[in-house]
Design a protein around this motif. Sequence first.
Motif, mmCIF file in Angstrom:
data_model
loop_
_atom_site.group_PDB
_atom_site.id
_atom_site.type_symbol
_atom_site.label_atom_id
_atom_site.label_comp_id
_atom_site.label_asym_id
_atom_site.label_seq_id
_atom_site.Cartn_x
_atom_site.Cartn_y
_atom_site.Cartn_z
ATOM 1 N N ALA A 269 -5.155 42.136 13.214
ATOM 2 C CA ALA A 269 -6.102 42.928 12.421
ATOM 3 C C ALA A 269 -6.502 42.212 11.147
ATOM 4 N N THR A 270 -5.736 41.196 10.752
ATOM 5 C CA THR A 270 -6.018 40.484 9.507
ATOM 6 C C THR A 270 -7.322 39.728 9.609
ATOM 7 N N GLY A 271 -8.167 39.916 8.610
ATOM 8 C CA GLY A 271 -9.398 39.132 8.542
ATOM 9 C C GLY A 271 -10.485 39.597 9.480
ATOM 10 N N GLU A 272 -10.332 40.783 10.100
ATOM 11 C CA GLU A 272 -11.399 41.255 10.970
ATOM 12 C C GLU A 272 -12.658 41.524 10.150
ATOM 13 N N VAL A 273 -13.795 41.255 10.730
ATOM 14 C CA VAL A 273 -15.057 41.439 10.036
ATOM 15 C C VAL A 273 -15.300 42.927 9.807
ATOM 16 N N GLN A 274 -15.553 43.287 8.545
ATOM 17 C CA GLN A 274 -15.754 44.693 8.219
ATOM 18 C C GLN A 274 -17.210 45.120 8.358
ATOM 19 N N GLY A 275 -18.067 44.204 8.480
ATOM 20 C CA GLY A 275 -19.479 44.544 8.635
ATOM 21 C C GLY A 275 -20.280 43.298 8.940
ATOM 22 N N GLU A 276 -21.459 43.448 9.487
ATOM 23 C CA GLU A 276 -22.271 42.302 9.851
ATOM 24 C C GLU A 276 -23.098 41.846 8.654
ATOM 25 N N LEU A 277 -23.281 40.560 8.528
ATOM 26 C CA LEU A 277 -24.091 39.987 7.473
ATOM 27 C C LEU A 277 -25.554 40.323 7.732
ATOM 28 N N GLN A 278 -26.221 40.900 6.749
ATOM 29 C CA GLN A 278 -27.619 41.289 6.902
ATOM 30 C C GLN A 278 -28.532 40.192 6.369
ATOM 31 N N PRO A 279 -29.311 39.539 7.230
ATOM 32 C CA PRO A 279 -30.194 38.463 6.765
ATOM 33 C C PRO A 279 -31.381 39.017 5.995
ATOM 34 N N PRO A 280 -31.983 38.221 5.120
ATOM 35 C CA PRO A 280 -33.198 38.661 4.431
ATOM 36 C C PRO A 280 -34.370 38.735 5.406
ATOM 37 N N ASN A 281 -35.470 39.290 4.940
ATOM 38 C CA ASN A 281 -36.669 39.417 5.769
ATOM 39 C C ASN A 281 -37.392 38.066 5.798
ATOM 40 N N PHE A 282 -37.415 37.431 6.993
ATOM 41 C CA PHE A 282 -38.038 36.114 7.131
ATOM 42 C C PHE A 282 -39.460 36.195 7.675
ATOM 43 N N ALA A 283 -40.032 37.406 7.697
ATOM 44 C CA ALA A 283 -41.403 37.544 8.209
ATOM 45 C C ALA A 283 -42.357 36.676 7.384
ATOM 46 N N GLY A 284 -43.140 35.884 8.076
ATOM 47 C CA GLY A 284 -44.101 35.025 7.405
ATOM 48 C C GLY A 284 -43.499 33.721 6.912
ATOM 49 N N ARG A 285 -42.190 33.507 7.139
ATOM 50 C CA ARG A 285 -41.550 32.261 6.716
ATOM 51 C C ARG A 285 -41.182 31.435 7.948
ATOM 52 N N SER A 286 -40.892 30.186 7.742
ATOM 53 C CA SER A 286 -40.696 29.257 8.856
ATOM 54 C C SER A 286 -39.338 29.443 9.514
ATOM 55 N N LEU A 287 -39.236 28.984 10.751
ATOM 56 C CA LEU A 287 -37.977 28.979 11.479
ATOM 57 C C LEU A 287 -36.957 28.078 10.763
ATOM 58 N N LYS A 288 -37.453 27.006 10.144
ATOM 59 C CA LYS A 288 -36.577 26.090 9.422
ATOM 60 C C LYS A 288 -35.879 26.800 8.266
ATOM 61 N N ASP A 289 -36.604 27.668 7.535
ATOM 62 C CA ASP A 289 -36.000 28.426 6.428
ATOM 63 C C ASP A 289 -34.912 29.365 6.951
#
Length: 339
Positions: A269-289
């Motif tokens: 149970a140690t170190g289990e992920v408590q929540g998923e990382l929420q990425p920023p809104n990449f709409a209109g930005r490149s795949l590279k970013d």
Amino acid sequence: QNYRLRQMLDGRSSYENLVGGSLPMRALYRLLDQIARTDSPVLVTGEEGTERVEVAKAIHQKSERTIHPVTIVDCRKAQDDPDGTLIFGPKGTGLHGLGPCPRASAFAKAGKGTIVLHRIDCLHLEAQRRLLHFMHRPFFQNETPGTPQPLSRIIATSGPDLLARVEEGKFLRELFYRLNILQVRVPPLRERREDIPMLAQYCLRCIESEKGARHGGRSLSLTSRALLHLFQYEWEGNLEELRQLVETLARQCRGLEIDAADLPETLRATGEVQGELQPPNFAGRSLKDAKRWFESEYFKGLLKKTGGNMTLASRLSRVGRPYLYKKIREYDIHPDQFR
């Protein structure tokens, strides 16, 4: 790469019977080198389960007394021994009657070597007074100027709260200062997490050596996922708790590898992920970013989980260390900030 080079040049991964190459342990090794050259009493403090006795033995082995015996007395056994018979033998008569018996005492057994008073905080007050008396007047019973007994170096070990026991009146203040001329603090396991993978594998090798080769002479090993869980655990019992766990895992293992699934539930149970990382809104930005954001956050999270341990991070991510170093330099990430 510069950090790893400094590690190789500056430190060691072991010292006598101590194991660990972390910064706290390398600082400890340098201190022990200095203390071993002296002859003063030493107080070794640390939490239960830390290598307090091993530190005392290392000081003895590095000193000029190494050709003489080291005698270890566990003062917990002397809690019901107010007269200190376990250490000094029976009381004698005459001027030095409170001193050690010249034959039946731990001091006589140690001779010109070292006596280690382990868990001295458990010593009865009357026995403490007898020890303080001997440190003031270091004479054996019935000793005369013509028959001097060899004197041992005194190394005492205690928990981290010995001064608090002094304030409570449970430990003699003058004895504390007599023993505390040189002090060594043994760091707990949580302060040197990068040593945990090395210590776990070392314990595994020691257990196999004690009990003979297993699995047709092939050695057991811990997978990177298992090591990561061990790395993140708090280890309130320190090295002793780790050693007992590894012994249990080695006894129960049916294959050649100990994986995360083989660990007790409390460790899994140690170190289990408590929540998923929420990425920023990449709409209109490149795949590279988007890719750069993901890689940067991934490597930061990886180093946070491993406490900046690049070896463990490489195993967990399944990429080579040269590539890992290249990527963290690209994103200006420094392993030191996660240690």
